[in-house]
Design a protein around this motif. Structure first.
Motif, PDB file in Angstrom:
ATOM      1  N   LEU A   1       0.832  -1.210   0.000  1.00 42.88           N
ATOM      2  CA  LEU A   1       0.000   0.000   0.000  1.00 42.88           C
ATOM      3  C   LEU A   1       0.869   1.263   0.000  1.00 42.88           C
ATOM      4  O   LEU A   1       0.586   2.227  -0.713  1.00 42.88           O
ATOM      5  CB  LEU A   1      -0.908   0.003   1.238  1.00 42.88           C
ATOM      6  N   PHE A   2       1.940   1.241   0.798  1.00 47.68           N
ATOM      7  CA  PHE A   2       2.803   2.418   0.904  1.00 47.68           C
ATOM      8  C   PHE A   2       3.464   2.740  -0.445  1.00 47.68           C
ATOM      9  O   PHE A   2       3.399   3.882  -0.930  1.00 47.68           O
ATOM     10  CB  PHE A   2       3.869   2.184   1.992  1.00 47.68           C
ATOM     11  N   TYR A   3       4.065   1.706  -1.059  1.00 52.53           N
ATOM     12  CA  TYR A   3       4.758   1.975  -2.328  1.00 52.53           C
ATOM     13  C   TYR A   3       3.765   2.245  -3.469  1.00 52.53           C
ATOM     14  O   TYR A   3       4.100   2.960  -4.410  1.00 52.53           O
ATOM     15  CB  TYR A   3       5.747   0.853  -2.651  1.00 52.53           C
ATOM     16  N   SER A   4       2.553   1.679  -3.355  1.00 53.24           N
ATOM     17  CA  SER A   4       1.527   2.009  -4.364  1.00 53.24           C
ATOM     18  C   SER A   4       1.179   3.490  -4.271  1.00 53.24           C
ATOM     19  O   SER A   4       0.998   4.162  -5.289  1.00 53.24           O
ATOM     20  CB  SER A   4       0.247   1.206  -4.120  1.00 53.24           C
ATOM     21  N   THR A   5       1.082   3.998  -3.044  1.00 49.90           N
ATOM     22  CA  THR A   5       0.788   5.427  -2.856  1.00 49.90           C
ATOM     23  C   THR A   5       1.847   6.266  -3.554  1.00 49.90           C
ATOM     24  O   THR A   5       1.521   7.192  -4.313  1.00 49.90           O
ATOM     25  CB  THR A   5       0.767   5.773  -1.342  1.00 49.90           C
ATOM     26  N   ILE A   6       3.112   5.920  -3.307  1.00 48.21           N
ATOM     27  CA  ILE A   6       4.201   6.696  -3.931  1.00 48.21           C
ATOM     28  C   ILE A   6       4.110   6.588  -5.456  1.00 48.21           C
ATOM     29  O   ILE A   6       4.221   7.593  -6.167  1.00 48.21           O
ATOM     30  CB  ILE A   6       5.588   6.203  -3.442  1.00 48.21           C
ATOM     31  N   ALA A   7       3.883   5.361  -5.941  1.00 50.03           N
ATOM     32  CA  ALA A   7       3.871   5.149  -7.395  1.00 50.03           C
ATOM     33  C   ALA A   7       2.748   5.955  -8.066  1.00 50.03           C
ATOM     34  O   ALA A   7       2.994   6.682  -9.035  1.00 50.03           O
ATOM     35  CB  ALA A   7       3.704   3.659  -7.690  1.00 50.03           C
ATOM     36  N   ILE A   8       1.541   5.859  -7.511  1.00 51.85           N
ATOM     37  CA  ILE A   8       0.415   6.562  -8.158  1.00 51.85           C
ATOM     38  C   ILE A   8       0.595   8.076  -8.038  1.00 51.85           C
ATOM     39  O   ILE A   8       0.319   8.811  -8.988  1.00 51.85           O
ATOM     40  CB  ILE A   8      -0.938   6.103  -7.557  1.00 51.85           C
ATOM     41  N   ALA A   9       1.083   8.527  -6.888  1.00 51.87           N
ATOM     42  CA  ALA A   9       1.312   9.976  -6.722  1.00 51.87           C
ATOM     43  C   ALA A   9       2.373  10.470  -7.700  1.00 51.87           C
ATOM     44  O   ALA A   9       2.264  11.567  -8.254  1.00 51.87           O
ATOM     45  CB  ALA A   9       1.719  10.280  -5.286  1.00 51.87           C
ATOM     46  N   THR A  10       3.398   9.627  -7.958  1.00 47.09           N
ATOM     47  CA  THR A  10       4.449  10.011  -8.914  1.00 47.09           C
ATOM     48  C   THR A  10       3.860  10.092 -10.321  1.00 47.09           C
ATOM     49  O   THR A  10       4.131  11.035 -11.074  1.00 47.09           O
ATOM     50  CB  THR A  10       5.607   8.985  -8.878  1.00 47.09           C
ATOM     51  N   ILE A  11       3.029   9.101 -10.664  1.00 40.71           N
ATOM     52  CA  ILE A  11       2.397   9.105 -11.997  1.00 40.71           C
ATOM     53  C   ILE A  11       1.519  10.365 -12.147  1.00 40.71           C
ATOM     54  O   ILE A  11       1.579  11.066 -13.159  1.00 40.71           O
ATOM     55  CB  ILE A  11       1.562   7.818 -12.215  1.00 40.71           C
ATOM     56  N   LEU A  12       0.749  10.669 -11.100  1.00 32.43           N
ATOM     57  CA  LEU A  12      -0.118  11.854 -11.161  1.00 32.43           C
ATOM     58  C   LEU A  12       0.713  13.140 -11.299  1.00 32.43           C
ATOM     59  O   LEU A  12       0.344  14.036 -12.066  1.00 32.43           O
ATOM     60  CB  LEU A  12      -1.001  11.919  -9.902  1.00 32.43           C
ATOM     61  N   SER A  13       1.850  13.182 -10.593  1.00 38.77           N
ATOM     62  CA  SER A  13       2.730  14.362 -10.726  1.00 38.77           C
ATOM     63  C   SER A  13       3.172  14.523 -12.174  1.00 38.77           C
ATOM     64  O   SER A  13       3.195  15.633 -12.720  1.00 38.77           O
ATOM     65  CB  SER A  13       3.974  14.219  -9.853  1.00 38.77           C
ATOM     66  N   GLY A  14       3.551  13.401 -12.797  1.00 46.08           N
ATOM     67  CA  GLY A  14       3.989  13.421 -14.193  1.00 46.08           C
ATOM     68  C   GLY A  14       2.871  13.898 -15.107  1.00 46.08           C
ATOM     69  O   GLY A  14       3.081  14.752 -15.979  1.00 46.08           O
ATOM     70  N   ILE A  15       1.671  13.350 -14.889  1.00 44.27           N
ATOM     71  CA  ILE A  15       0.511  13.747 -15.719  1.00 44.27           C
ATOM     72  C   ILE A  15       0.275  15.254 -15.582  1.00 44.27           C
ATOM     73  O   ILE A  15       0.090  15.963 -16.571  1.00 44.27           O
ATOM     74  CB  ILE A  15      -0.749  12.961 -15.298  1.00 44.27           C
ATOM     75  N   LEU A  16       0.316  15.735 -14.345  1.00 41.71           N
ATOM     76  CA  LEU A  16       0.051  17.161 -14.107  1.00 41.71           C
ATOM     77  C   LEU A  16       1.131  18.040 -14.731  1.00 41.71           C
ATOM     78  O   LEU A  16       0.871  19.169 -15.138  1.00 41.71           O
ATOM     79  CB  LEU A  16      -0.030  17.432 -12.598  1.00 41.71           C
ATOM     80  N   PHE A  17       2.349  17.496 -14.796  1.00 41.21           N
ATOM     81  CA  PHE A  17       3.449  18.276 -15.374  1.00 41.21           C
ATOM     82  C   PHE A  17       3.328  18.359 -16.891  1.00 41.21           C
ATOM     83  O   PHE A  17       3.526  19.422 -17.476  1.00 41.21           O
ATOM     84  CB  PHE A  17       4.778  17.638 -14.960  1.00 41.21           C
ATOM     85  N   TYR A  18       2.984  17.228 -17.524  1.00 40.77           N
ATOM     86  CA  TYR A  18       2.975  17.204 -18.991  1.00 40.77           C
ATOM     87  C   TYR A  18       1.640  17.612 -19.609  1.00 40.77           C
ATOM     88  O   TYR A  18       1.596  18.120 -20.713  1.00 40.77           O
ATOM     89  CB  TYR A  18       3.399  15.818 -19.493  1.00 40.77           C
ATOM     90  N   PHE A  19       0.560  17.337 -18.889  1.00 46.50           N
ATOM     91  CA  PHE A  19      -0.761  17.690 -19.436  1.00 46.50           C
ATOM     92  C   PHE A  19      -1.369  18.810 -18.607  1.00 46.50           C
ATOM     93  O   PHE A  19      -1.887  18.571 -17.523  1.00 46.50           O
ATOM     94  CB  PHE A  19      -1.686  16.467 -19.449  1.00 46.50           C
ATOM     95  N   LYS A  20      -1.265  20.029 -19.132  1.00 47.15           N
ATOM     96  CA  LYS A  20      -1.686  21.210 -18.374  1.00 47.15           C
ATOM     97  C   LYS A  20      -3.211  21.248 -18.178  1.00 47.15           C
ATOM     98  O   LYS A  20      -3.697  21.795 -17.197  1.00 47.15           O
ATOM     99  CB  LYS A  20      -1.245  22.492 -19.089  1.00 47.15           C
TER     100      LYS A  20
END
Lengths: 267, 332
Positions: free
Chosen positions: A8-27
């Motif tokens: 659960l802990f590493y899933s949180t990090i993974a999904i949050a990282t993916i969301l950060s990437g999405i937010l960075f590339y897709f305005k």
């Protein structure tokens, strides 16, 4: 940490990282998608916190690793609560990731609370500390967008930037209230634990430093009518100060009454 | 000139200046801490603090009277600093703080001789609370083998004359007797010492409060011209390199002893409970190990006023944020 907690802990990090990437590339990510993803991370991390709470017998307040869990969860909670227009996600979500990654550097094993931490006063003290941290982070995010709207706030009109300026100030005020409540709860508990509401401890000094730093823009706005740019600059200064002052204490050599490291050292 | 001073003390520039000064001053204290210089030392704490606090209170007071504060919440918030200041002043004059050290079974009568330290010796009769109790038992609990207390309770009965009430002294408070807050702040092992003559007749029996905790710590006691250095292994297990502790619990403890006479080491060895070493014409043994607690007794009438001030502080901010009720048009 059990294997379920680990997943659960590493899933949180993974999904949050993916969301950060999405937010960075897709305005222009839609509000619904943003809230859905933040909601998923919030729930996964919430389940992780619940399981850990059940296993250790206490809320996540003991040591730096648990502090980072609480801080990041509070940021996600506030994102759902006050950022429904998805304006600040591209700054706040990377903050969540960085906070969690910082926690990975510390001992992750669940441990029972030592006597000094065994009190509801401490639980609520920590709760308001993370609430203040959350509001200040949003204030910081608003400040970054206000100052750098050419780059970070690309796509935002003048009116929206003005609204963001107002949001920055309100988040700062809410953070100031939460920080004050946090201090008062801690002070009362200090009477029970140390026999005095004030002790000469670096965490108390740094509380006053950060309280004064945040009081400057609040007074500036009321007394001088300082505008968005100046408030934004001071809000960034306050956040940088708070981040450095709080998270760095564990690296300093001398004892403090606050527990950042769950490995007990005798000084 | 007087008007000028008042105008300066109530000015907006001073407000902002004092906030900056406050931040710098407490950052300076942090740097001192980083350099391992601990307050309170007057030159580093009280003088600069007063230099900031007096103009700060003057600034707030003048602003309250000149109706500088637009919101009712702001008035409440700033007035709270005076309540806190009153609490601090009352604490300065009327706070009593005393420390006593008791072993299990020990009685505290609340007399001057029962305290090992008090904050105001000359005002003891006036300020000391009427507190007496008997410490029946000390119960420590640890997590695993580590120095990680999960419980450390001192079971007491009070007052010492009648022992009619039961209470628990804890690290984080819990017990209040006659307005005094009682908590513990130190803990350790207290070996009982039995001195016997050559025929085995007891000469003296005494419990020594020593700094032998955590197990393995060394302390010494003096007996005539002998110095007895001691370490306790509370729950010993023998390995290749000698004894080590299995846990912090007291379970068949042993003593590692070194005896010096006139500065020369004359004996070194391991003693079990009840074993005797002969020193000249007497024998010394340790039949029992108890626990001791360092107990702090505090009565502070200013404490409640400070707390009221803090609550007012929060109430002010709360009103300012959630019930913004400007008394007149916003200046800004």
């Amino acid at each position: 940490m059990s294997s379920t907690e680990m997943i659960l802990f590493y899933s949180t990090i993974a999904i949050a990282t993916i969301l950060s990437g999405i937010l960075f590339y897709f305005k222009n990510i839609s509000k619904k998608t943003y809230l859905l993803l933040v909601g998923i991370i919030l729930v996964i991390e919430g389940i992780f916190i619940g399981i850990r709470w059940y296993n250790t017998g206490h809320p996540p307040i003991f040591g730096t690793f648990e502090a980072t869990i609480s801080a990041s969860w509070m940021l996600l909670f506030l994102a759902v609560l006050i950022d429904r227009k998805a304006q600040f996600g591209r700054i706040v979500i990377p903050f969540v990731v960085l906070t969690l990654l910082y926690g990975v550097l510390f001992d992750k094993a669940g441990k029972p609370l030592i006597i000094s931490e065994q009190s509801y006063w401490v639980y609520f003290h920590a709760l308001f500390a993370w609430l203040a941290y959350g509001f200040y982070t949003f204030s910081f995010a608003g400040a970054v967008l206000t100052l750098g709207h050419g780059k970070w706030g690309e796509g935002y009109g003048k009116e929206i930037i003005e609204n963001i300026g107002e949001f920055t100030y309100k988040a700062l005020l809410n953070g100031f209230l939460a920080q004050t409540i946090m201090y008062v709860l801690g002070s009362y508990y200090s009477i029970r634990l140390h026999g005095n509401w004030w002790i000469w401890d670096p965490v108390e000094y740094l509380f006053v430093v950060s309280w004064c730093l945040y009081a400057i823009p609040v007074h500036g706005k009321i007394l001088y009518g300082w505008g968005g740019q100046r408030i934004a600059r001071l809000s960034i200064l306050g956040m940088v100060g708070t981040m450095f002052l709080y998270w760095s204490l564990i690296y300093l050599p001398w004892a403090t009454y606050h527990i950042f490291d769950v490995e007990i050292k005798i000084h | 000139m007087f008007k000028g001073i008042i105008r300066f003390l109530g000015s907006r520039q001073l407000t902002i200046g004092l906030l900056i000064a406050g931040a710098i001053y407490f950052f300076y204290l942090t740097i001192l801490w980083f350099l391992n210089m601990r307050p309170p030392a007057h030159f580093m704490v009280w003088f600069p603090l007063l230099v900031i606090i007096i103009p700060f209170l003057a600034n707030v007071l003048i602003s309250l009277f000149t109706r500088h504060y637009v919101y009712t919440g702001n008035i409440l918030f700033h007035a709270a600093f005076f309540v806190v200041a009153i609490g601090i002043i009352i604490s300065l004059f009327y706070r009593f703080e005393g420390t006593a050290v008791l072993t299990e079974g020990g009685v505290f009568w609340g007399e001057r001789a029962n305290y090992v330290a008090v904050n105001k010796k000359e005002d003891f009769d006036r300020l000391a609370p009427k507190v007496s109790f008997k410490l029946d038992k000390i119960v420590p609990e640890y997590w695993g083998e580590r120095l990680h207390f999960t419980r450390l309770d001192g079971e007491v009965r009070y007052p010492a004359e009648t022992l009619e009430n039961k209470g628990m002294v804890r690290l984080n408070g819990g017990l209040k007797i006659n307005g005094a807050r009682i908590r513990h702040e130190g803990f350790g092992f207290a070996p009982e010492i039995l001195v016997e003559d050559l025929k085995g007749g007891a000469i003296r029996r005494q419990t020594a409060i020593m700094r032998l905790f955590p197990p393995g710590s060394e302390d010494y006691l003096e007996f005539g011209s002998y110095k007895i250095y001691m370490q306790i292994f509370s729950d010993p297990v023998e390995g290749k390199d000698g004894f080590r502790n299995r846990s912090m619990n007291l379970s068949e403890p042993i003593f590692k002893i070194k005896v010096q006479w006139m500065g020369q080491q004359i004996h070194e060895g391991i003693l079990k409970l009840g074993d005797t070493i002969r020193l000249g014409t007497v024998g010394i043994s340790f039949p029992k190990v108890k626990y001791w607690l360092q107990i702090e007794i505090v009565r502070d009438p200013g404490e409640l006023i400070v707390i009221i001030g803090f609550i007012t502080l929060i109430a002010g901010l709360f009103f300012r944020l959630f019930f913004p009720n400007p008394r007149r048009e916003k200046r800004a």
